[in-house]
Structures are given as structure tokens and as C-alpha cells.
Design a protein around this motif. Structure first.
Motif, PDB file in Angstrom:
ATOM      1  N   MET A 199       0.779  -1.175   0.083  1.00 55.86           N
ATOM      2  CA  MET A 199      -0.040   0.042   0.089  1.00 55.86           C
ATOM      3  C   MET A 199       0.795   1.187  -0.077  1.00 55.86           C
ATOM      4  O   MET A 199       1.819   1.509   0.877  1.00 55.86           O
ATOM      5  CB  MET A 199      -0.938   0.021   1.257  1.00 55.86           C
ATOM      6  N   ARG A 200       0.944   1.921  -1.003  1.00 56.32           N
ATOM      7  CA  ARG A 200       1.638   3.205  -1.058  1.00 56.32           C
ATOM      8  C   ARG A 200       0.591   4.344  -0.973  1.00 56.32           C
ATOM      9  O   ARG A 200       1.065   5.480  -0.319  1.00 56.32           O
ATOM     10  CB  ARG A 200       2.349   3.556  -2.523  1.00 56.32           C
ATOM     11  N   ALA A 201      -0.453   4.481  -1.971  1.00 54.97           N
ATOM     12  CA  ALA A 201      -1.481   5.602  -1.887  1.00 54.97           C
ATOM     13  C   ALA A 201      -2.798   5.336  -2.071  1.00 54.97           C
ATOM     14  O   ALA A 201      -3.208   4.224  -2.734  1.00 54.97           O
ATOM     15  CB  ALA A 201      -0.859   6.661  -3.146  1.00 54.97           C
ATOM     16  N   VAL A 202      -3.702   6.113  -1.402  1.00 57.69           N
ATOM     17  CA  VAL A 202      -4.961   5.913  -1.872  1.00 57.69           C
ATOM     18  C   VAL A 202      -5.546   7.269  -2.038  1.00 57.69           C
ATOM     19  O   VAL A 202      -5.267   8.364  -1.282  1.00 57.69           O
ATOM     20  CB  VAL A 202      -5.758   5.277  -0.118  1.00 57.69           C
ATOM     21  N   ALA A 203      -6.534   7.443  -2.876  1.00 60.73           N
ATOM     22  CA  ALA A 203      -6.940   8.634  -3.388  1.00 60.73           C
ATOM     23  C   ALA A 203      -8.402   8.922  -3.197  1.00 60.73           C
ATOM     24  O   ALA A 203      -9.068   7.806  -3.185  1.00 60.73           O
ATOM     25  CB  ALA A 203      -6.495   9.016  -4.786  1.00 60.73           C
ATOM     26  N   LEU A 204      -8.822  10.193  -2.879  1.00 55.95           N
ATOM     27  CA  LEU A 204     -10.384  10.297  -2.740  1.00 55.95           C
ATOM     28  C   LEU A 204     -10.413  11.438  -3.583  1.00 55.95           C
ATOM     29  O   LEU A 204      -9.852  12.497  -3.510  1.00 55.95           O
ATOM     30  CB  LEU A 204     -10.918  10.642  -1.418  1.00 55.95           C
ATOM     31  N   ILE A 205     -11.464  11.128  -4.544  1.00 58.39           N
ATOM     32  CA  ILE A 205     -11.679  12.373  -5.809  1.00 58.39           C
ATOM     33  C   ILE A 205     -13.286  12.466  -5.653  1.00 58.39           C
ATOM     34  O   ILE A 205     -14.042  11.828  -5.245  1.00 58.39           O
ATOM     35  CB  ILE A 205     -11.343  11.874  -7.179  1.00 58.39           C
ATOM     36  N   GLN A 227     -13.708   2.838   4.933  1.00 60.56           N
ATOM     37  CA  GLN A 227     -12.934   1.902   5.968  1.00 60.56           C
ATOM     38  C   GLN A 227     -13.160   0.640   5.860  1.00 60.56           C
ATOM     39  O   GLN A 227     -12.199  -0.275   5.910  1.00 60.56           O
ATOM     40  CB  GLN A 227     -12.943   2.302   7.412  1.00 60.56           C
ATOM     41  N   ALA A 228     -14.365  -0.023   5.704  1.00 60.43           N
ATOM     42  CA  ALA A 228     -14.795  -1.439   5.394  1.00 60.43           C
ATOM     43  C   ALA A 228     -14.137  -1.733   3.876  1.00 60.43           C
ATOM     44  O   ALA A 228     -13.562  -2.969   4.315  1.00 60.43           O
ATOM     45  CB  ALA A 228     -16.121  -1.614   5.408  1.00 60.43           C
ATOM     46  N   HIS A 229     -14.087  -1.068   3.121  1.00 60.35           N
ATOM     47  CA  HIS A 229     -13.714  -1.458   1.929  1.00 60.35           C
ATOM     48  C   HIS A 229     -12.002  -1.488   2.135  1.00 60.35           C
ATOM     49  O   HIS A 229     -11.268  -2.601   1.587  1.00 60.35           O
ATOM     50  CB  HIS A 229     -13.745  -0.586   0.579  1.00 60.35           C
ATOM     51  N   MET A 230     -11.364  -0.590   2.774  1.00 63.59           N
ATOM     52  CA  MET A 230      -9.809  -0.625   2.923  1.00 63.59           C
ATOM     53  C   MET A 230      -9.698  -1.888   3.654  1.00 63.59           C
ATOM     54  O   MET A 230      -8.635  -2.505   3.380  1.00 63.59           O
ATOM     55  CB  MET A 230      -9.503   0.437   3.541  1.00 63.59           C
ATOM     56  N   ALA A 231     -10.498  -2.291   4.926  1.00 55.37           N
ATOM     57  CA  ALA A 231      -9.957  -3.163   5.459  1.00 55.37           C
ATOM     58  C   ALA A 231      -9.919  -4.639   4.846  1.00 55.37           C
ATOM     59  O   ALA A 231      -9.277  -5.436   4.853  1.00 55.37           O
ATOM     60  CB  ALA A 231     -11.049  -3.583   6.727  1.00 55.37           C
ATOM     61  N   GLY A 232     -10.991  -4.788   3.790  1.00 56.80           N
ATOM     62  CA  GLY A 232     -10.927  -5.829   3.139  1.00 56.80           C
ATOM     63  C   GLY A 232     -10.067  -6.052   1.923  1.00 56.80           C
ATOM     64  O   GLY A 232      -9.589  -7.082   1.649  1.00 56.80           O
ATOM     65  N   TRP A 233      -9.878  -4.842   1.615  1.00 56.43           N
ATOM     66  CA  TRP A 233      -8.394  -4.474   0.390  1.00 56.43           C
ATOM     67  C   TRP A 233      -7.435  -5.163   1.118  1.00 56.43           C
ATOM     68  O   TRP A 233      -6.605  -5.866   0.762  1.00 56.43           O
ATOM     69  CB  TRP A 233      -8.469  -3.205  -0.081  1.00 56.43           C
ATOM     70  N   LEU A 234      -6.979  -4.398   2.366  1.00 55.55           N
ATOM     71  CA  LEU A 234      -5.594  -4.842   2.846  1.00 55.55           C
ATOM     72  C   LEU A 234      -5.615  -6.413   3.330  1.00 55.55           C
ATOM     73  O   LEU A 234      -4.440  -6.699   3.285  1.00 55.55           O
ATOM     74  CB  LEU A 234      -5.460  -4.043   4.191  1.00 55.55           C
ATOM     75  N   ALA A 235      -6.791  -6.998   3.898  1.00 60.15           N
ATOM     76  CA  ALA A 235      -6.768  -8.281   4.144  1.00 60.15           C
ATOM     77  C   ALA A 235      -6.674  -9.155   3.014  1.00 60.15           C
ATOM     78  O   ALA A 235      -5.822 -10.370   3.109  1.00 60.15           O
ATOM     79  CB  ALA A 235      -8.006  -8.615   4.895  1.00 60.15           C
ATOM     80  N   SER A 236      -7.123  -8.910   1.839  1.00 62.18           N
ATOM     81  CA  SER A 236      -6.911  -9.487   0.406  1.00 62.18           C
ATOM     82  C   SER A 236      -5.560  -9.281   0.116  1.00 62.18           C
ATOM     83  O   SER A 236      -4.931 -10.593  -0.362  1.00 62.18           O
ATOM     84  CB  SER A 236      -7.897  -9.273  -0.457  1.00 62.18           C
ATOM     85  N   ALA A 265     -10.499 -11.198   8.128  1.00 59.55           N
ATOM     86  CA  ALA A 265      -9.655 -10.070   7.903  1.00 59.55           C
ATOM     87  C   ALA A 265      -8.705  -9.881   9.144  1.00 59.55           C
ATOM     88  O   ALA A 265      -8.692 -10.145  10.171  1.00 59.55           O
ATOM     89  CB  ALA A 265     -10.354  -8.984   7.896  1.00 59.55           C
ATOM     90  N   ARG A 266      -7.350  -9.736   8.629  1.00 60.94           N
ATOM     91  CA  ARG A 266      -6.345  -9.256   9.683  1.00 60.94           C
ATOM     92  C   ARG A 266      -6.305  -7.901   9.843  1.00 60.94           C
ATOM     93  O   ARG A 266      -5.571  -7.730  10.929  1.00 60.94           O
ATOM     94  CB  ARG A 266      -4.980  -9.568   8.835  1.00 60.94           C
ATOM     95  N   LEU A 267      -6.903  -7.076   9.428  1.00 58.36           N
ATOM     96  CA  LEU A 267      -6.755  -5.636   9.672  1.00 58.36           C
ATOM     97  C   LEU A 267      -8.378  -5.025   9.925  1.00 58.36           C
ATOM     98  O   LEU A 267      -9.004  -5.325   8.899  1.00 58.36           O
ATOM     99  CB  LEU A 267      -6.114  -4.729   8.839  1.00 58.36           C
ATOM    100  N   THR A 268      -8.883  -4.640  11.060  1.00 54.90           N
ATOM    101  CA  THR A 268     -10.142  -4.112  10.921  1.00 54.90           C
ATOM    102  C   THR A 268     -10.140  -2.559  11.645  1.00 54.90           C
ATOM    103  O   THR A 268      -9.305  -2.343  12.344  1.00 54.90           O
ATOM    104  CB  THR A 268     -10.838  -4.993  12.309  1.00 54.90           C
ATOM    105  N   LEU A 269     -10.757  -1.886  10.575  1.00 52.45           N
ATOM    106  CA  LEU A 269     -10.707  -0.285  11.098  1.00 52.45           C
ATOM    107  C   LEU A 269     -11.757   0.101  11.778  1.00 52.45           C
ATOM    108  O   LEU A 269     -12.954  -0.464  11.464  1.00 52.45           O
ATOM    109  CB  LEU A 269     -10.703   0.356   9.500  1.00 52.45           C
TER     110      LEU A 269
END
Length: 240
Positions: A1-7, A189-198, A236-240
Motif C-alpha cells: 500500500m503506497r497511496a489511496v486517493a479520494l476524488i 474504511q470497510a472497503h480498505m479493511a477488506g482490500w488490505l486483508a486480501s 480479515a487481519r486488519l479491522t478499521l
């Protein structure tokens, strides 16, 4: 994980959600830093008002405004990415290159988009890009309520259309930002938790053989059908 963008269009809540996401990632053990990649339109608008002009476009012209905005946003993104490389922290981007392409389209400067894309091509695509969508009328109400700047309904509508017609649109994670901020935060945050876990699962997965089954594990096992009504189990290994 390097960058996340909100547009998204002005008034969609990008800044609020980017701050919250950076804090949530950091609290979850994934250090992140907020970066506001502004293009200077708000600053140019204030300068125009002080000089007796109605807006930035009337001050420097459409071409001048798009040029200044493109350069300032490019510099902001470059600094943010360099900071990410130097510190090892995740860069949570409040606006990214897609915002510039949408701005160019919304201002009717499509012929400048190719030039902008050539300049921004050196920047890597964020691992996740959230497109915050909101009805232009609601965005207009929010902007007027905060009272720090002004956008016309015509521009907000054009910008909303511009984002949806970008070639990158299919890669965006579209979030309904017309809901209360807390609900929007939970979805992001739920999407990010799933993304990082996968992503962790992919990193831990053994090397695959030519048929996709992990090398050294023998023949592929038979597929066992899941009984009707059975609930899948997700870890999931990460829960936000």
C-alpha cells in the motif's frame, strides 16, 4: 500500500473523509499521512475577488487558470509521493490526477487534457481510488453553507459528468457521499479493511504452478460444493 486517493466534485466531502481515513489507517497499524493536492483555484478565486474580478477565470483566462491549476496540482502530488517514499507511510490523497482531467473537461478545455495526461503520466495509479458522488444540488448547498468559496451549479454538474466519463472510471470505487459522513466513513474504511486483508493473503500465498495450484502441493484437490444456505467465512487481519 503506497497511496489511496479520494476524488469527486467540490462539496462531496473529500477532505473530511481523507482526514478520517488517514487517522483510521494509522490507528489500525498502517501509518498514513493526509495530503491535500489542491490546484489553487480557491486561492485564485480569492485573489480575483480582491482585484475586483468575479472569479479566477476572469482574472487569468480559462487557459491560464487550467495551466496554473495543472502545475500546482502536479507539484503537490509529486511532493506527497516523495514524502511517502521517504517516510514509508501511506499517502492518503485528497484529490489526484483524475481531478485535473475532470476539471479540464468541466471547463471545456478538452484539448488540454492530452497535455495534462502526458505530464501526470509519471505518477503511479493509487492502489485504491474512491470516487465520492453526490448530487450537484447538494454539493452546491454544502459549499454555500461553509462559506469559504463558491461554485456554480453549471460547473458542479459539468464536473460530475466529467468524472463519470473519464476512461479511469471503471477502476474507481464509487461511494455515495450524499449520506451522513459517518456512514460514508464506515463504507470507505470497510472497503480498505477488506482490500488490505486480501492483499496480505496474496502476499502469503505460495508460488503457483502452471495450473494455478501452489507448487509442490501435488495434484489439485477436488472442488467441494458449498451446501445451499451455508455462510462463507471471511477472516480479515486488519479491522478499521
Amino acid at each position: 500500500m503506497r497511496a489511496v486517493a479520494l476524488i469527486g466534485i467540490d462539496g462531496s466531502g473529500k477532505t473530511t473523509q481523507a482526514h478520517r481515513l488517514a487517522e483510521a489507517l494509522t490507528a489500525a497499524g498502517c501509518p498514513a499521512t493526509y495530503h491535500r493536492n489542491a490546484g489553487g483555484r480557491r486561492w485564485l478565486g480569492r485573489l480575483a475577488h480582491r482585484l475586483g474580478r468575479p472569479d479566477a477565470q476572469r482574472l487569468v483566462g480559462r487557459t491560464g487558470m487550467l495551466a496554473v491549476e495543472s502545475v500546482l496540482r502536479w507539484l503537490a502530488i509529486a511532493v506527497a509521493l516523495l514524502s511517502c517514499l521517504a517516510t514509508g507511510r501511506v499517502a492518503v490523497m485528497d484529490r489526484y490526477s483524475a481531478c485535473q482531467y475532470a476539471s479540464i473537461r468541466a471547463h471545456g478545455g478538452q484539448r488540454w487534457e492530452r497535455l495534462a495526461r502526458a505530464g501526470y503520466r509519471m505518477f503511479p495509479r493509487p492502489q485504491v481510488t474512491f470516487l465520492l458522488t453526490v448530487d450537484p444540488a447538494e454539493a452546491y448547498r454544502r459549499i454555500e453553507q461553509r462559506g469559504t468559496d463558491h461554485e456554480s451549479m453549471r460547473y458542479l454538474t459539468a464536473a460530475d459528468t466529467a468524472y463519470r466519463t473519464l476512461p479511469e472510471y471503471p477502476t474507481f470505487v464509487v461511494v455515495d457521499a450524499g449520506r451522513p459522513p459517518e456512514e460514508v466513513s464506515r463504507q470507505i474504511q470497510a472497503h480498505m479493511a477488506g482490500w488490505l486483508a486480501s492483499a496480505d493473503d496474496r502476499d502469503d500465498r505460495p508460488a503457483e504452478g502452471h495450473d494455478g495450484w501452489p507448487a509442490g502441493r501435488g495434484s489439485r484437490p477436488a472442488v467441494v460444493p458449498v451446501p445451499p444456505g451455508a455462510e462463507p467465512v471471511a477472516i480479515a487481519r486488519l479491522t478499521l
